[in-house]
Design a protein around this motif. Structure first.
Motif, PDB file in Angstrom:
ATOM      1  N   UNK A 151     -19.994 -35.588  28.342  1.00 54.25           N
ATOM      2  CA  UNK A 151     -21.214 -34.580  28.655  1.00 54.25           C
ATOM      3  C   UNK A 151     -21.250 -33.613  27.390  1.00 54.25           C
ATOM      4  N   UNK A 152     -20.367 -33.304  26.642  1.00 54.05           N
ATOM      5  CA  UNK A 152     -20.517 -32.552  25.602  1.00 54.05           C
ATOM      6  C   UNK A 152     -20.983 -33.458  24.342  1.00 54.05           C
ATOM      7  N   UNK A 153     -20.725 -34.546  24.554  1.00 51.61           N
ATOM      8  CA  UNK A 153     -21.127 -35.329  23.532  1.00 51.61           C
ATOM      9  C   UNK A 153     -22.798 -35.529  23.345  1.00 51.61           C
ATOM     10  N   UNK A 154     -23.276 -35.435  24.643  1.00 49.95           N
ATOM     11  CA  UNK A 154     -24.834 -35.442  24.953  1.00 49.95           C
ATOM     12  C   UNK A 154     -25.310 -34.048  25.024  1.00 49.95           C
ATOM     13  N   UNK A 155     -24.598 -33.227  24.338  1.00 53.79           N
ATOM     14  CA  UNK A 155     -25.040 -31.722  24.166  1.00 53.79           C
ATOM     15  C   UNK A 155     -25.411 -30.713  25.176  1.00 53.79           C
ATOM     16  N   UNK A 156     -24.487 -31.184  26.638  1.00 54.43           N
ATOM     17  CA  UNK A 156     -24.437 -30.518  27.586  1.00 54.43           C
ATOM     18  C   UNK A 156     -23.687 -29.133  27.485  1.00 54.43           C
ATOM     19  N   UNK A 185     -14.853 -28.987  18.764  1.00 53.51           N
ATOM     20  CA  UNK A 185     -15.246 -29.844  20.263  1.00 53.51           C
ATOM     21  C   UNK A 185     -16.612 -30.298  20.216  1.00 53.51           C
ATOM     22  N   UNK A 186     -17.613 -28.984  20.289  1.00 52.31           N
ATOM     23  CA  UNK A 186     -18.780 -29.275  20.510  1.00 52.31           C
ATOM     24  C   UNK A 186     -19.624 -30.148  19.317  1.00 52.31           C
ATOM     25  N   UNK A 187     -19.114 -30.081  18.036  1.00 51.36           N
ATOM     26  CA  UNK A 187     -19.777 -30.563  17.230  1.00 51.36           C
ATOM     27  C   UNK A 187     -18.919 -31.955  16.854  1.00 51.36           C
ATOM     28  N   UNK A 188     -17.862 -32.441  17.192  1.00 50.43           N
ATOM     29  CA  UNK A 188     -17.215 -33.595  17.010  1.00 50.43           C
ATOM     30  C   UNK A 188     -16.284 -33.989  17.938  1.00 50.43           C
ATOM     31  N   UNK A 189     -17.122 -34.291  19.305  1.00 47.14           N
ATOM     32  CA  UNK A 189     -16.503 -34.689  20.415  1.00 47.14           C
ATOM     33  C   UNK A 189     -15.787 -36.086  20.306  1.00 47.14           C
TER      34      UNK A 189
END
Lengths: 189, 248
Positions: free
Chosen positions: A17-22, A62-66
Motif C-alpha cells: 500500500x505504501x508502494x501505491x502511495x497510501x 520507506x515511503x520513497x523506496x518501499x
C-alpha cells in the motif's frame, strides 16, 4: 484498501500500500515500528533530536523506496531497525571522528580516554534485553552490547575489552547464533 | 583487496557486519561477497532478525515526528524520488526548497523519473502478487483440511498427470496442481466445472499453474482441466488433460 483494514493488514501488505502511495499505510507502519526505531537510535546516539531525525529519515526512505523491502529476507521491523542502526552508527562515527580530531588538536587526551571509559560503563541495557542476553557467556555478551548498542566496530571493541580482534569478531558471531537458538527457536520471543 | 579474504574470512565477519561493526573497507568487501552468495546473505539476515529482537523496547513512537513526516509527504509530488533528500539530515525548510527545485526539474526529466517510478511499481506489483499467492496457498491448504469441503482428485487416463480440487460449502474453491507438465508457449491450462450437459469455465490457469482460487456454487458432477490456446476459450470440445468426478 479501506482504512479500517489497514490496522489488520500484515506488514508486507502495508508495504504494498505504501508502494501505491497510501499515506495511511505509512502511518500504520509508523505506529507499529517507530517506537522501536526511535529507542534503538536514541540508545546509540544518546541524543533525542538526532534520534528523531533518524526516525524521520527511515520512514521517509520507506515511503520513497518501499521496493527495497524484501519480505523473503526478513521482517519489516528488522529491515527498519537495520537501517536505523546503520544511519545512527554513521552519525555516531562522524561525530566521534570530529570530536577526536578536535581533541587531538587541543592535545586533550585525558578527556578522550574518559569518554571511552564512560561509554563502556554507561551501556546499561533494558531489563528485557538483559534477560535475553543473560544466556550468553560474559565475553560474547560484552562484545555484542558494545558493538550493537555502543555502535563500536569489532576492532574498537577489541581495544575496549583488551582482547584480540579475531576473538571479538568470532564472539559476536557465535553470540548472535546462540541468542537465535535461545530466543527464536525456543519460542521465547 | 578482496582477494586476500577467503570465504572463511568473510564468514567470520558476518556477525560484526550485521551489527554495522566493521570498518568501511571490510564492509565493502563483505557487501561485494554477499551480492553473489545467498548462503552468507541468509546468515546476515538471520543475525539482523536476532539483533532486532534485542532492540525491542517498549518505547512509544516519538511525539511530533509523524507530523513532520506527513508534512514532507504532502509537499512531495508522488512520482519523485526523494531519497537523496531524505538521506541527508537537513532541516525540513531546506528539504522543501530542494523538493521545489526537484519538482521544477521533473518537468524536464519526466522520462527518467517515470522510469524510476515504474521500477518501483513493478517491484511493488511483484510483492503484491507474492502475498496474494501466499494467501491463496494457505487458504487452499486450510480448505483441504476442512471436513465440510468437497474434495475431488483429478487424473489423466495414463495416471501421469494429477491435480486436486477442493471446494468449501460457500462456493470458494481451489485447484491444487499435483503433476501438470508445463505447456509450450501459446498454450494454457483452463479449469472447468461440468454440470449436467454444461461445461462452465472456472478460470484460465496459465502454462505452469500454481494454486488457483475460483468461485462456483451449486452442484458439480465433475471438474476437468483442458489444454487451450493462450487467453482461454468460452467453450471447449478438447479432451481433458485431467478429470475427476464428484461423489454427488
Amino acid at each position: 484498501m479501506p482504512t479500517d483494514d489497514i490496522r489488520d493488514a500484515s506488514d508486507a501488505i502495508l508495504v504494498v500500500a505504501i508502494g501505491r502511495y497510501r499515506q495511511e499505510a505509512l502511518a500504520e507502519a509508523y505506529r507499529r515500528h517507530a517506537g522501536a526505531v526511535f529507542a534503538l537510535s536514541r540508545r546509540l546516539l544518546a541524543d533525542r533530536t538526532l534520534a528523531e531525525e533518524v526516525v524521520q529519515e527511515v520512514f521517509l526512505r520507506l515511503w520513497n523506496r518501499p521496493e527495497r523491502f524484501d519480505p523473503d529476507r526478513g521482517s519489516l521491523r528488522s529491515f527498519l531497525l537495520a537501517q536505523a542502526h546503520g544511519r545512527s552508527v554513521d552519525l555516531l562515527r562522524s561525530e566521534v571522528s570530529r570530536r577526536r580530531r578536535e581533541q587531538r588538536d587541543a592535545r586533550d587526551r585525558a578527556e578522550a580516554e574518559y569518554d571511552i571509559e564512560h561509554a563502556v560503563v554507561d551501556l546499561a541495557v533494558a531489563d528485557e534485553v538483559r534477560g535475553a542476553m543473560a544466556v550468553l557467556p560474559p565475553g560474547e555478551r560484552a562484545a555484542i552490547e558494545l558493538a550493537y548498542f555502543g555502535g563500536h566496530t569489532y576492532r574498537e571493541v577489541a581495544t575496549l575489552l583488551d582482547e584480540p580482534e579475531g576473538t571479538v569478531k568470532s564472539r559476536i558471531r557465535s553470540g548472535l547464533r546462540r541468542l537465535r537458538t535461545v530466543i527464536v527457536e525456543a519460542g521465547i520471543a | 583487496m578482496s582477494g586476500t579474504y577467503s570465504h572463511q574470512d568473510i564468514e567470520d565477519l558476518l556477525g560484526a557486519f550485521a551489527l554495522d561493526a566493521v570498518d568501511d573497507d571490510e564492509r565493502d568487501i563483505v557487501e561485494a561477497h554477499l551480492a553473489g552468495c545467498p548462503r552468507c546473505r541468509a546468515e546476515v539476515e538471520r543475525h539482523r532478525e536476532t539483533a532486532a529482537l534485542l532492540a525491542q523496547g517498549g518505547e512509544r513512537a516519538p511525539e511530533g515526528v509523524w507530523d513532520r513526516i506527513a508534512e514532507a509527504l504532502d509537499e512531495a509530488p508522488p512520482a519523485l524520488d526523494l531519497a537523496p533528500v531524505a538521506r541527508r539530515t537537513i532541516g525540513l525548510r531546506v528539504a522543501a526548497a530542494t523538493m521545489a527545485v526537484a519538482a521544477a526539474a521533473a518537468l524536464f526529466l519526466g522520462v527518467a523519473l517515470g522510469h524510476h517510478d515504474s521500477h518501483r511499481l513493478d517491484n511493488i506489483d511483484k510483492l503484491a502478487q507474492a502475498i496474494q499467492e501466499a494467501n491463496v496457498n494457505s487458504a487452499a491448504f486450510a480448505a483441504l483440511s476442512d471436513p465440510a469441503a468437497e474434495q475431488v482428485k483429478l487424473a489423466s487416463a495414463d495416471g501421469k498427470s494429477s491435480a486436486r480440487v477442493v471446494r468449501l460449502p460457500d462456493g470458494t474453491g481451489y485447484l491444487v496442481p499435483g503433476t501438470l507438465a508445463p505447456l509450450p508457449a501459446g498454450r494454457v491450462y483452463q479449469l472447468w466445472a461440468v454440470r449436467s450437459d454444461a461445461k462452465i469455465s472456472l478460470g484460465v490457469l496459465g502454462a505452469s499453474p500454481g494454486v488457483s482460487a475460483f468461485r462456483m456454487s451449486g452442484p458439480v458432477s465433475a471438474y476437468a482441466v483442458t489444454d487451450e490456446a493462450a487467453g482461454g476459450v468460452a467453450t471447449t470440445s478438447n479432451q481433458p488433460v485431467v478429470v475427476g468426478f464428484t461423489k454427488a
